[in-house]
Structure formats: C-alpha cells, structure tokens
Design an enzyme around this catalytic site. Sequence first.
Site, PDB file in Angstrom:
ATOM      1  N   GLU A 247       0.844  -1.592  -0.024  1.00  0.00           N
ATOM      2  CA  GLU A 247       0.529   0.180  -0.272  1.00  0.00           C
ATOM      3  C   GLU A 247       0.789   1.160  -0.625  1.00  0.00           C
ATOM      4  O   GLU A 247       1.077   1.678   1.055  1.00  0.00           O
ATOM      5  CB  GLU A 247      -0.973  -0.408   1.053  1.00  0.00           C
ATOM      6  CG  GLU A 247      -2.252  -1.288   1.030  1.00  0.00           C
ATOM      7  CD  GLU A 247      -2.853  -0.910   0.346  1.00  0.00           C
ATOM      8  OE1 GLU A 247      -3.489   0.088  -0.351  1.00  0.00           O
ATOM      9  OE2 GLU A 247      -3.692  -2.112   0.056  1.00  0.00           O
ATOM     10  N   CYS A 281      -2.110   9.360   2.085  1.00  0.00           N
ATOM     11  CA  CYS A 281      -1.653   8.683   1.459  1.00  0.00           C
ATOM     12  C   CYS A 281      -2.951   8.944   0.396  1.00  0.00           C
ATOM     13  O   CYS A 281      -2.993   9.521  -0.847  1.00  0.00           O
ATOM     14  CB  CYS A 281      -2.251   7.458   1.826  1.00  0.00           C
ATOM     15  SG  CYS A 281      -3.497   6.600   2.310  1.00  0.00           S
TER      16      CYS A 281
HETATM   17  P1  NAD Z   1       7.801   4.632   4.939  1.00  0.00           P
HETATM   18  O1  NAD Z   1       8.427   4.028   3.589  1.00  0.00           O
HETATM   19  O2  NAD Z   1       9.625   5.556   5.311  1.00  0.00           O
HETATM   20  O3  NAD Z   1       7.712   3.605   6.264  1.00  0.00           O
HETATM   21  C1  NAD Z   1       6.736   2.949   6.185  1.00  0.00           C
HETATM   22  C2  NAD Z   1       7.666   1.432   7.123  1.00  0.00           C
HETATM   23  O4  NAD Z   1       8.287   0.770   6.900  1.00  0.00           O
HETATM   24  C3  NAD Z   1       7.540   2.679   9.103  1.00  0.00           C
HETATM   25  O5  NAD Z   1       7.329   1.299   9.892  1.00  0.00           O
HETATM   26  C4  NAD Z   1       9.196   1.674   8.262  1.00  0.00           C
HETATM   27  O6  NAD Z   1      10.174   2.305   9.847  1.00  0.00           O
HETATM   28  C5  NAD Z   1       9.052   0.480   7.820  1.00  0.00           C
HETATM   29  N1  NAD Z   1      10.548   0.720   6.639  1.00  0.00           N
HETATM   30  C6  NAD Z   1      11.334   1.701   6.511  1.00  0.00           C
HETATM   31  N2  NAD Z   1      12.705   1.186   6.062  1.00  0.00           N
HETATM   32  C7  NAD Z   1      11.877  -0.184   5.962  1.00  0.00           C
HETATM   33  C8  NAD Z   1      13.200  -1.202   4.829  1.00  0.00           C
HETATM   34  N3  NAD Z   1      13.869  -0.500   4.054  1.00  0.00           N
HETATM   35  N4  NAD Z   1      12.376  -2.832   5.692  1.00  0.00           N
HETATM   36  C9  NAD Z   1      10.329  -2.701   6.095  1.00  0.00           C
HETATM   37  N5  NAD Z   1      10.261  -1.467   6.411  1.00  0.00           N
HETATM   38  C10 NAD Z   1      10.739  -0.299   6.464  1.00  0.00           C
HETATM   39  O7  NAD Z   1       6.790   5.636   5.253  1.00  0.00           O
HETATM   40  P2  NAD Z   1       6.083   6.498   6.137  1.00  0.00           P
HETATM   41  O8  NAD Z   1       6.825   7.451   5.889  1.00  0.00           O
HETATM   42  O9  NAD Z   1       6.057   5.607   7.487  1.00  0.00           O
HETATM   43  O10 NAD Z   1       4.376   6.909   5.534  1.00  0.00           O
HETATM   44  C11 NAD Z   1       4.063   7.451   4.680  1.00  0.00           C
HETATM   45  C12 NAD Z   1       4.048   6.784   3.609  1.00  0.00           C
HETATM   46  O11 NAD Z   1       3.265   5.874   3.245  1.00  0.00           O
HETATM   47  C13 NAD Z   1       3.742   7.816   2.225  1.00  0.00           C
HETATM   48  O12 NAD Z   1       3.918   7.827   1.088  1.00  0.00           O
HETATM   49  C14 NAD Z   1       2.381   7.824   2.182  1.00  0.00           C
HETATM   50  O13 NAD Z   1       1.610   7.851   0.479  1.00  0.00           O
HETATM   51  C15 NAD Z   1       2.136   6.030   2.350  1.00  0.00           C
HETATM   52  N6  NAD Z   1       0.644   5.887   2.622  1.00  0.00           N
HETATM   53  C16 NAD Z   1       0.147   5.053   2.479  1.00  0.00           C
HETATM   54  C17 NAD Z   1      -1.416   4.460   2.342  1.00  0.00           C
HETATM   55  C18 NAD Z   1      -1.372   2.954   1.369  1.00  0.00           C
HETATM   56  O14 NAD Z   1      -2.678   2.895   2.097  1.00  0.00           O
HETATM   57  N7  NAD Z   1      -1.708   2.831   0.126  1.00  0.00           N
HETATM   58  C19 NAD Z   1      -1.680   4.275   4.027  1.00  0.00           C
HETATM   59  C20 NAD Z   1      -0.905   5.557   4.338  1.00  0.00           C
HETATM   60  C21 NAD Z   1       0.241   6.004   4.392  1.00  0.00           C
END
Ligand code: NAD
Length: 502
Positions: A247, A281
């Site tokens: 997502e 998002c």
């Molecule tokens: P992010 O990608 O920085 O982090 C998301 C999660 O991934 C965190 O828990 C982080 O610790 C973890 N993570 C980071 N590196 C990783 C790795 N190498 N392996 C596994 N896990 C890892 O995103 P964010 O800043 O927390 O959230 C914002 C983003 O999320 C925006 O792009 C937003 O659009 C998206 N988002 C999407 C939805 C959806 O349903 N499509 C919903 C909410 C947010």
Amino acid sequence: MSSSEVEAGTGANERLATFDSLDPNTGDVLASYPIHDVATVDAAVDRARIAAHWWAGLGFAGRAERLQRWKGVLTRRMAQLAEVVHAETGKPHADAQLEIVLAIDHIAWAAKHARKVLGVHRRSPGLLLANFVATVEYEPLGVVGVIGPWNYPVFTPMGSIAYALAAGNAVVFKPSEYTPGVGKWLVDAFSEVVTEQPVLQLLTGFGETGSALCRSGVDKLAFTGSARTGRKVMGACAENLTPVVIEGGGKDSLLVDSDADLDAAADAALWGGMSNAGQTCVGVERVYVHQQVHEEFTAKLVEKAKQLRAGGDAGAKLGPITMPSQLKVISEHIADAISRGGRALVGGPDAVGERYVQPTVLVDVPEDSRAVTEETFGPTLTVAKVRDMDDAVERANATRYGLGNTVFSKSRGVELARRLRSGMVSINSVISFAGIPSLPFGGVGESGFGRIHGPDGLREFARSKAIARPMFPAPLELTTFARTEKVDKLVAKLITVLHGKR
Ligand code: NAD
C-alpha cells in the site's frame, strides 16, 4: 501481562538499544522503545506460529467474538487512544478520533463477514464432472507481518491487521518509529481480550527491524508506506518468496466538471488536501477544473483556505508535520512551482515553518514540476484549468501513482470515475471509499498492489482450498486406465456439441 510484555518476558528487551518517540508539537520525548533486532524478530515470529495454530482453531465464531470484544475496548477507550495518536502525530484530537472510528467499523465488518466470505462455498462442477460436489474454502496463511506508517497509525495498519486476524492468522506488527506508542496501545488492548496466546505481537524499531520482519519467513507481509521503502520490502521478501501487499503513496487528483456543485467541490478539495496537514496517502494533491468554472471554483477554494490555520493550539484545524524531514520536501515543491511560473494564491514559500506548514494553494504550475509529479505530503494543492473533462482525465492519469481520485460532476461522475487509472474513486464526496468497509482499498502502479478492506481484503490474507468429491458413479469415467475407446469417442462428441459451434 500485556502481549508486548510477552516478548519482554524473554529478557531480550533489557539488552536492546532504545529509541525515543517524540511529540511533534513540542519535540518533547514521550517514551522510549526497544529497537528489536533480528533475533527478537525471529523469536516473535516463532511464537506467532504456535499462536496462529491456536487462533485458527477457534474458528470463525470464536475469532469474531474476540475481535468484537477488542472493538468494544477500542470504542470505550477511544478518548485515551486518541490522546496517544494526538501526542505522537500531533494531529488534532477530533481527527484522531475520526480515524479510530473508521478503524472500529473495519474490525466489526471483518469479524462479522469472515465466515461468509472465507467459509465453504459450493461451485458448479461443470458437465464433464457433473457427478461431483465441488467446494472452495479459504484457509489462513499462518503468520502475517504488518509494517505500518505514522500518518494514520490506527486506521492504516488496521486495514491489514483486522482482516488478517479475522481470516485466522496471527499478526506480528511493526508500527512506524514515529508512532510506536499507538502500536503498543493497540496490541496491549488486544491482549486483554486474547490472553491465551500472543496472536497479535508488537515489534518496535526502524527500517532494520522492518527488514528483519520481511526476512523472518512470515507467510505474507503487508506493507504500508512509501514506494521507495516498498521496493526494499519486496526485495527482502523475495529472498524467501514471501508474498507481499504494498500500500504505497499517491498523487491523487480531484476533477471538477462544468456542472459540479462548486461549493461542495471546493470544500472537498480543501478537506481532502489539507486535513491531517496533507499527510494522507489518499489526500487530494492536484485539482483539475473545467475552464468554464475554473475562476469561480478557485475563488471559493481560496476563500475557504484563508480561514484555515496550522498550529499547536486548540483552535488550529491543522497540526504539525509529523516527520520533520518532510518539511524540506514540501518547501522544495513550493519553491520549484514558483520558480517555474506558478503563483501561490494562499500560502507559498513562507508557509513552511519549523514544525507547521500553513495552507498553500498554487496555480499556473507546470505539469512536469515536482509539486505535480511527486507526492508532497503537506497541506498544499495545485489547481489547474483544463480544456474539458477529457483533458482532466488525461492529466489526472499522467502519474506513476494510482491510488485514489475524486470526481465532482452532476451528470458524468461514473463515466469519469471509470476512466481514471486508480484503485478507488469518490464521486461528489471525498475519500468516502475508505470509510465503506465492504469496499476494497489499494492502488495501481507506484501506489502498490493487493487489496485491504472488504471481501478482497479478507481473501488477501487467506489461500483458497479446492475440494472435489464424487456424489455418485460417473456416467463417463475419465481418470482411469480402464477408460474405453467408446468413452473417448463419447467425450469427443460431447465436447464438440458443447464448444465446437463457434
Ligand atoms: P516509510 O516508507 O518511510 O515507512 C513505512 C514503514 O516502513 C515504517 O514502519 C518504517 O520503519 C518501515 N521501513 C523503513 N525501511 C524499511 C525497510 N528497509 N524494510 C522494511 N520496513 C522498513 O513511510 P512513512 O513515512 O512511514 O509513511 C508515509 C508514506 O506512506 C507515504 O508515502 C504515504 O502515502 C504512504 N501511505 C500509504 C497508505 C496506503 O494505504 N496506500 C496509507 C498511509 C500511508
């Protein structure tokens, strides 16, 4: 003992390094959490395997009863949970409550509908095997890893957690490093209603902890976050052929047709773009308005946007930017837009402060500028005039993302919605699809793949099992070496009658 303490019971947490969760309104430290390493992640997944077996054994009714009780705890302590969400994300209490309300509705839906969606269904056996009873049922996968973002720390991961649990899986959940307290609250509340086994466990930490979860051999990994991290998640999961749900982010647009209710459209653009300080998002980031109503719509939007303010006080409708590094991105997008001929009708470069970003409405922004092509994740909107709705659809679709869209049109809403390349569309409303538990949620392109919510969301965390059994001897026995030439001729005749006409 809470289930997050189940894992502390191993003594592992004492030797682990910790990190702080901060209040983005003040920068104050709220609490410290362990950075779970590979060994603790693997141990949690091992425990989850045993828990998954027990949880699956409860059956649909047993699991539904526990999930409904969990939902009850969340509902009765909504104010407490909203306070934790407010403290860690900075969003206003009312917004925190709204995401909790929606999450509660999803838990209830998943619990209530799991049997109907995943239970035994009879299928037609077809003519060749007409003597058979054919059924399909959906088994749990086992252990599901869920990695969540910070922007909707209750609602977003719940779209995977509730549906995975209702389908009979154990879940190991790693919330964002910005919202570990919300994750802990949810897991602790669950452990009050499921005391027997750690069916829902918490892991805290940064990307490395998430990466360890991807490599732990879980049966599926549901990730919500940025496309950039999504690629890393897929790479790590590929090592064990672990299937993933991604997502990802979005660059959603709102289309305004010439016959649209302009007050409603302006209101929707404002809320869709600016609520949660634009950190949504499926938030609106781009607006495409039919030339006939562009001027009138923009004036209405500007008037409304001027009344909105970001701040840390109770009167401010927008909270801080939760992740400080995003301030630079927002600032760069606004600067890029202005330097390339864009104009800020509200806000602008000075709107970006140290913690807060004031509402910003940009016009005349070139379509290839960063404010139009990249996810800004701030309270900004670009508004563009379009020739007609074909032009609007073309521009809306000219993105590598494809999460959600909004259409304001009295006469052509469904037609335009169908032409938009995205997983979801709201017509004459904004983000409404997310609040309807029976509808699937997910994107295309860089916004990811797989679906949470609704029947698709339940099936995402289950595998189909096909069962065929004969009810009476076959008139034509096909799967035996004793099959005669006569049978082969009859089969050939039958199939020609059935399928040979065209
Ligand atoms: P992010 O990608 O920085 O982090 C998301 C999660 O991934 C965190 O828990 C982080 O610790 C973890 N993570 C980071 N590196 C990783 C790795 N190498 N392996 C596994 N896990 C890892 O995103 P964010 O800043 O927390 O959230 C914002 C983003 O999320 C925006 O792009 C937003 O659009 C998206 N988002 C999407 C939805 C959806 O349903 N499509 C919903 C909410 C947010």
